[in-house]
Design a protein around this motif. Structure first.
Motif, mmCIF file in Angstrom:
data_model
loop_
_atom_site.group_PDB
_atom_site.id
_atom_site.type_symbol
_atom_site.label_atom_id
_atom_site.label_comp_id
_atom_site.label_asym_id
_atom_site.label_seq_id
_atom_site.Cartn_x
_atom_site.Cartn_y
_atom_site.Cartn_z
ATOM 1 N N ILE A 1 -10.980 -4.081 -3.491
ATOM 2 C CA ILE A 1 -10.291 -3.684 -4.716
ATOM 3 C C ILE A 1 -10.263 -2.161 -4.744
ATOM 4 O O ILE A 1 -11.317 -1.517 -4.850
ATOM 5 C CB ILE A 1 -10.981 -4.247 -5.976
ATOM 6 C CG1 ILE A 1 -11.004 -5.781 -5.931
ATOM 7 C CG2 ILE A 1 -10.272 -3.774 -7.231
ATOM 8 C CD1 ILE A 1 -12.286 -6.346 -5.343
ATOM 9 N N THR A 2 -9.090 -1.567 -4.612
ATOM 10 C CA THR A 2 -8.938 -0.123 -4.581
ATOM 11 C C THR A 2 -8.266 0.331 -5.870
ATOM 12 O O THR A 2 -7.151 -0.093 -6.173
ATOM 13 C CB THR A 2 -8.099 0.320 -3.358
ATOM 14 O OG1 THR A 2 -8.728 -0.138 -2.170
ATOM 15 C CG2 THR A 2 -7.973 1.824 -3.321
ATOM 16 N N LEU A 3 -8.943 1.220 -6.594
ATOM 17 C CA LEU A 3 -8.430 1.742 -7.859
ATOM 18 C C LEU A 3 -7.909 3.154 -7.663
ATOM 19 O O LEU A 3 -8.575 3.990 -7.023
ATOM 20 C CB LEU A 3 -9.532 1.734 -8.918
ATOM 21 C CG LEU A 3 -10.292 0.419 -9.105
ATOM 22 C CD1 LEU A 3 -11.330 0.552 -10.212
ATOM 23 C CD2 LEU A 3 -9.339 -0.730 -9.390
ATOM 24 N N ARG A 4 -6.736 3.414 -8.223
ATOM 25 C CA ARG A 4 -6.104 4.719 -8.082
ATOM 26 C C ARG A 4 -5.477 5.163 -9.394
ATOM 27 O O ARG A 4 -5.213 4.332 -10.273
ATOM 28 C CB ARG A 4 -5.009 4.687 -7.011
ATOM 29 C CG ARG A 4 -5.441 4.096 -5.674
ATOM 30 C CD ARG A 4 -4.297 4.085 -4.675
ATOM 31 N NE ARG A 4 -4.635 3.354 -3.459
ATOM 32 C CZ ARG A 4 -3.818 3.179 -2.436
ATOM 33 N NH1 ARG A 4 -2.590 3.695 -2.478
ATOM 34 N NH2 ARG A 4 -4.192 2.507 -1.366
ATOM 35 N N VAL A 5 -5.211 6.445 -9.505
ATOM 36 C CA VAL A 5 -4.468 7.004 -10.628
ATOM 37 C C VAL A 5 -3.069 7.349 -10.120
ATOM 38 O O VAL A 5 -2.919 8.111 -9.171
ATOM 39 C CB VAL A 5 -5.156 8.267 -11.187
ATOM 40 C CG1 VAL A 5 -4.312 8.882 -12.307
ATOM 41 C CG2 VAL A 5 -6.554 7.934 -11.701
ATOM 42 N N SER A 6 -2.051 6.754 -10.746
ATOM 43 C CA SER A 6 -0.692 6.953 -10.233
ATOM 44 C C SER A 6 -0.175 8.370 -10.476
ATOM 45 O O SER A 6 0.527 8.930 -9.646
ATOM 46 C CB SER A 6 0.263 5.949 -10.887
ATOM 47 O OG SER A 6 0.481 6.270 -12.250
ATOM 48 N N GLY A 7 -0.486 8.931 -11.651
ATOM 49 C CA GLY A 7 0.083 10.223 -12.022
ATOM 50 C C GLY A 7 1.569 10.145 -12.314
ATOM 51 O O GLY A 7 2.237 11.176 -12.440
#
Length: 215
Positions: free
Chosen positions: A208-214
């Protein structure tokens, strides 16, 4: 692994990169696996990803925004066309907690996580060296592992080739990379089948990879 001779401890493979073994307790792993199984159901469920370089052996489902080579959309543009499933607030808080505990409160302050890429690896699945660079944000990436152990190859920011480090990620492990390591190349060259916790009831590996799209 039970009763290890040398218990695993937190390490920092590179500035801005932190590995925390057993960060997710067994009950939290079970809760997260239950959620992943729901997210994997259609519509907008688990799919095979095709890139210009070929077909990925790991299958994927997205939350918040749908990743496709090489951008983001609000629908599964390379699949069934359904709207992407929402990104839950509790998952974003889990990501911020991970960053606070690894990189400190300042790194977590503006980390408004809104995307999850969930990859399922069978016994023969792999992931080539790549960078997470399709976001308009340099917020840290948070990676959570469930199920079978993998070899996680963490490289440098300049090239897909050496130098790199091979790190063993087991079920419940946390890996965070931000700051100078945010755009490091990384991949999964190997899965060790049958190594996940038996009580979890998962054959294979979930990342599970969490990112901030921006965006």
């Amino acid at each position: 692994m039970d009763a290890e001779l040398f218990p695993r401890s937190r390490t920092e493979p590179a500035p801005g990169a932190v590995h925390v073994p057993d960060w997710l307790a067994p009950d939290r792993q079970r809760q997260l696996l239950k959620a992943c199984r729901q997210w994997a159901r259609p519509p907008a469920g688990l799919r095979t990803v095709r890139t210009p370089g070929g077909t990925m052996t790991a299958r994927q489902v997205c939350l918040g925004l749908h990743w496709y080579p090489y951008g983001y959309a609000r629908t599964v543009v390379d699949g069934d066309g359904a709207p992407v499933k929402p990104f839950p607030a509790w998952l974003g808080e889990l990501g911020r907690q991970a960053v606070r505990e690894t990189l400190g409160p300042d790194a977590a302050r503006d980390a408004a996580y809104d995307i999850a890429l969930i990859n399922f690896y069978g016994a023969d699945a792999r992931m080539g060296m790549h960078r997470d660079s399709d976001e308009c944000s340099d917020a840290p990436v948070v990676s959570l592992s469930l199920g079978d152990t993998c070899v996680f190859r963490f490289g440098n920011t300049r090239t897909r080739t050496r130098p790199w480090q091979d790190i063993e990620l087991r079920s419940g492990d946390l890996f965070v990379f931000g700051g100078p390591a945010r755009f490091a190349y990384h991949g999964v060259p190997r899965i060790h089948p049958g190594t996940g916790p038996r009580e979890l009831g998962l054959a294979g590996r979930l990342n599970i990879t969490l990112r901030v799209s921006g965006l």
